[in-house]
Design a protein around this motif. Sequence first.
Motif, PDB file in Angstrom:
ATOM      1  N   SER A  16      52.658  40.549  31.710  1.00 18.87           N
ATOM      2  CA  SER A  16      52.249  39.276  32.315  1.00 18.87           C
ATOM      3  C   SER A  16      50.928  38.792  31.728  1.00 18.87           C
ATOM      4  O   SER A  16      50.176  39.553  31.112  1.00 18.87           O
ATOM      5  N   SER A  17      50.661  37.508  31.937  1.00 19.13           N
ATOM      6  CA  SER A  17      49.438  36.855  31.450  1.00 19.13           C
ATOM      7  C   SER A  17      48.226  37.669  31.847  1.00 19.13           C
ATOM      8  O   SER A  17      48.062  37.992  33.021  1.00 19.13           O
ATOM      9  N   GLY A  46      41.628  42.945  34.176  1.00 22.31           N
ATOM     10  CA  GLY A  46      40.296  43.544  34.157  1.00 22.31           C
ATOM     11  C   GLY A  46      39.824  43.836  32.749  1.00 22.31           C
ATOM     12  O   GLY A  46      38.649  43.624  32.417  1.00 22.31           O
ATOM     13  N   ALA A  96      48.412  35.061  45.588  1.00 24.28           N
ATOM     14  CA  ALA A  96      46.970  34.811  45.666  1.00 24.28           C
ATOM     15  C   ALA A  96      46.554  34.008  46.901  1.00 24.28           C
ATOM     16  O   ALA A  96      45.582  34.363  47.591  1.00 24.28           O
ATOM     17  N   GLU A 125      38.540  50.340  42.151  1.00 28.61           N
ATOM     18  CA  GLU A 125      39.901  50.737  41.774  1.00 28.61           C
ATOM     19  C   GLU A 125      40.435  51.716  42.805  1.00 28.61           C
ATOM     20  O   GLU A 125      39.691  52.232  43.641  1.00 28.61           O
ATOM     21  N   GLY A 152      42.924  43.071  41.805  1.00 35.81           N
ATOM     22  CA  GLY A 152      43.881  44.150  42.073  1.00 35.81           C
ATOM     23  C   GLY A 152      44.794  43.787  43.233  1.00 35.81           C
ATOM     24  O   GLY A 152      44.348  43.354  44.286  1.00 35.81           O
ATOM     25  N   ALA A 174      44.647  34.685  32.260  1.00 35.91           N
ATOM     26  CA  ALA A 174      44.331  34.789  33.689  1.00 35.91           C
ATOM     27  C   ALA A 174      42.857  35.163  33.874  1.00 35.91           C
ATOM     28  O   ALA A 174      42.178  34.645  34.762  1.00 35.91           O
ATOM     29  N   GLY A 224      40.695  45.986  40.952  1.00 34.07           N
ATOM     30  CA  GLY A 224      41.762  46.162  39.959  1.00 34.07           C
ATOM     31  C   GLY A 224      41.182  46.191  38.558  1.00 34.07           C
ATOM     32  O   GLY A 224      41.819  45.776  37.591  1.00 34.07           O
TER      33      GLY A 224
HETATM   34  P1  NAX Z   1      47.716  45.414  36.617  1.00 40.51           P
HETATM   35  O1  NAX Z   1      48.818  46.071  37.350  1.00 40.51           O
HETATM   36  O2  NAX Z   1      47.536  45.645  35.158  1.00 40.51           O
HETATM   37  O3  NAX Z   1      46.331  45.806  37.301  1.00 40.51           O
HETATM   38  C1  NAX Z   1      46.150  45.776  38.689  1.00 40.51           C
HETATM   39  C2  NAX Z   1      45.134  46.847  39.006  1.00 40.51           C
HETATM   40  O4  NAX Z   1      44.837  46.759  40.402  1.00 40.51           O
HETATM   41  C3  NAX Z   1      45.637  48.268  38.759  1.00 40.51           C
HETATM   42  O5  NAX Z   1      44.725  48.943  37.885  1.00 40.51           O
HETATM   43  C4  NAX Z   1      45.653  48.891  40.135  1.00 40.51           C
HETATM   44  O6  NAX Z   1      45.305  50.272  40.133  1.00 40.51           O
HETATM   45  C5  NAX Z   1      44.618  48.046  40.862  1.00 40.51           C
HETATM   46  N1  NAX Z   1      44.703  48.096  42.312  1.00 40.51           N
HETATM   47  C6  NAX Z   1      45.799  48.179  43.091  1.00 40.51           C
HETATM   48  N2  NAX Z   1      45.461  48.262  44.380  1.00 40.51           N
HETATM   49  C7  NAX Z   1      44.122  48.210  44.430  1.00 40.51           C
HETATM   50  C8  NAX Z   1      43.191  48.270  45.486  1.00 40.51           C
HETATM   51  N3  NAX Z   1      43.570  48.412  46.758  1.00 40.51           N
HETATM   52  N4  NAX Z   1      41.876  48.204  45.184  1.00 40.51           N
HETATM   53  C9  NAX Z   1      41.487  48.094  43.909  1.00 40.51           C
HETATM   54  N5  NAX Z   1      42.319  48.043  42.857  1.00 40.51           N
HETATM   55  C10 NAX Z   1      43.627  48.104  43.116  1.00 40.51           C
HETATM   56  O7  NAX Z   1      47.851  43.879  36.945  1.00 40.51           O
HETATM   57  P2  NAX Z   1      47.173  42.614  36.201  1.00 40.51           P
HETATM   58  O8  NAX Z   1      48.059  42.187  35.111  1.00 40.51           O
HETATM   59  O9  NAX Z   1      45.753  42.924  35.906  1.00 40.51           O
HETATM   60  O10 NAX Z   1      47.293  41.508  37.353  1.00 40.51           O
HETATM   61  C11 NAX Z   1      46.557  41.616  38.549  1.00 40.51           C
HETATM   62  C12 NAX Z   1      47.042  40.609  39.570  1.00 40.51           C
HETATM   63  O11 NAX Z   1      46.862  39.277  39.095  1.00 40.51           O
HETATM   64  C13 NAX Z   1      48.533  40.728  39.880  1.00 40.51           C
HETATM   65  O12 NAX Z   1      48.705  40.611  41.290  1.00 40.51           O
HETATM   66  C14 NAX Z   1      49.126  39.525  39.195  1.00 40.51           C
HETATM   67  O13 NAX Z   1      50.325  39.113  39.796  1.00 40.51           O
HETATM   68  C15 NAX Z   1      48.024  38.525  39.370  1.00 40.51           C
HETATM   69  N6  NAX Z   1      48.057  37.339  38.510  1.00 40.51           N
HETATM   70  C16 NAX Z   1      47.603  36.186  39.037  1.00 40.51           C
HETATM   71  C17 NAX Z   1      47.546  35.017  38.312  1.00 40.51           C
HETATM   72  C18 NAX Z   1      47.021  33.761  38.918  1.00 40.51           C
HETATM   73  O14 NAX Z   1      47.015  32.754  38.226  1.00 40.51           O
HETATM   74  N7  NAX Z   1      46.575  33.713  40.175  1.00 40.51           N
HETATM   75  C19 NAX Z   1      48.036  34.985  36.912  1.00 40.51           C
HETATM   76  C20 NAX Z   1      48.067  36.330  36.257  1.00 40.51           C
HETATM   77  C21 NAX Z   1      48.550  37.446  37.141  1.00 40.51           C
HETATM   78  O15 NAX Z   1      49.962  37.399  37.210  1.00 40.51           O
END
Ligand code: NAX
Length: 328
Positions: free
Chosen positions: A237-238, A17, A133, A42, A88, A242, A11
């Motif tokens: 979102s954060s 990222g 997660a 990605e 991601g 994060a 991701g």
């Molecule tokens: P974004 O939607 O900005 O970025 C996610 C990226 O993952 C996108 O660029 C997408 O193309 C890519 N992606 C999707 N499927 C993929 C795959 N199969 N292989 C590789 N890349 C893939 O989200 P972002 O704000 O960066 O958040 C990412 C994740 O972190 C989300 O699931 C979010 O819910 C989670 N979080 C977790 C937190 C934690 O404390 N554990 C807090 C922050 C965040 O909410």
Amino acid sequence: STTPVKVAVTGAAGQIGYSLLFRIASGALLGPDTPVELRLLEITPALKALEGVVMELDDCAFPTLAGVQIGDDATKVFDGVNLALLVGARPRGPGMERGDLLEANGGIFAPQGKALNEVAADDIKVTVTGNPANTNALIAMSNAPDIPTERFSALTRLDHNRAISQLAAKLGVPVTEIKKMTIWGNHSATQYPDLFHAEVSGKNAAETVGDQDWLAGTFIPTVAKRGAAIIEARGASSAASAASATIDHARTWVQGTPDGDWVSMAVRSDGSYGVQEGLISSFPVTVKDGQWSIVQGLEIDDFSRGKIDASVAELAEERDAVKGLGLI
Ligand code: NAX
């Protein structure tokens, strides 16, 4: 050492990222003397945007950045990686049921687990940040039978850091005075941030606060709902926090915890504190020589018991759902 450590980030073109890559490349994860090779995964439509991010990484001329590879094929990108930060994930869309969400993420974390199993380095450590997660980590772990289960973890360090920050603000002390914070359970609204074992300047945190109403009615919900509050304020979102927590988590796992303190990590339960064995649940852990251990012997009162059990029950439901879907 001059051999670069290979760090995979999935991701990589996303919000987190965009903060995470620059911190890793600048040495925040492994220090100023360890060269890093980034391996960025990605989905195909995001590769062009990722190329732009790589151009910016180049433009930083980071002394510790030894190389960057990008791609959409996990078995290539994960080849020989030492650390994998799985960020991601598939977010919950409008009208999406939990089962749909778990299934969509299974479609990401099962193949990534298999790819890591096949090609990662022998010392691989996997951190799952992408939501949900804990259960995504369970799916990846279950699809990587040759990797020891203790090499899989999920991120609750952001919740941990939020809890430290809220407590420090309440008491008007620097965050450095707060030790032994614990997040128990799931990285979700059911998580339990525990002040009964935390310390402020060496004294019990719950006693120092001395206000059960604040603890139960303000502190716990503020920490648990902080993600929603950030979305409300920022319109997104954060991300930087994060990314910072993901760095903290992975760095602690590599470097260890200091004496007299611990951190929160979601790891495979061995049945400690009545948490069903096999669930990826957050615990207080110490880390030494790259290996975590769950802190033992803490007394759990009825209030904490109820909170931990509720969050663990949610994890068990998620586990049953992904089992029903044939993902684990
Ligand atoms: P974004 O939607 O900005 O970025 C996610 C990226 O993952 C996108 O660029 C997408 O193309 C890519 N992606 C999707 N499927 C993929 C795959 N199969 N292989 C590789 N890349 C893939 O989200 P972002 O704000 O960066 O958040 C990412 C994740 O972190 C989300 O699931 C979010 O819910 C989670 N979080 C977790 C937190 C934690 O404390 N554990 C807090 C922050 C965040 O909410």
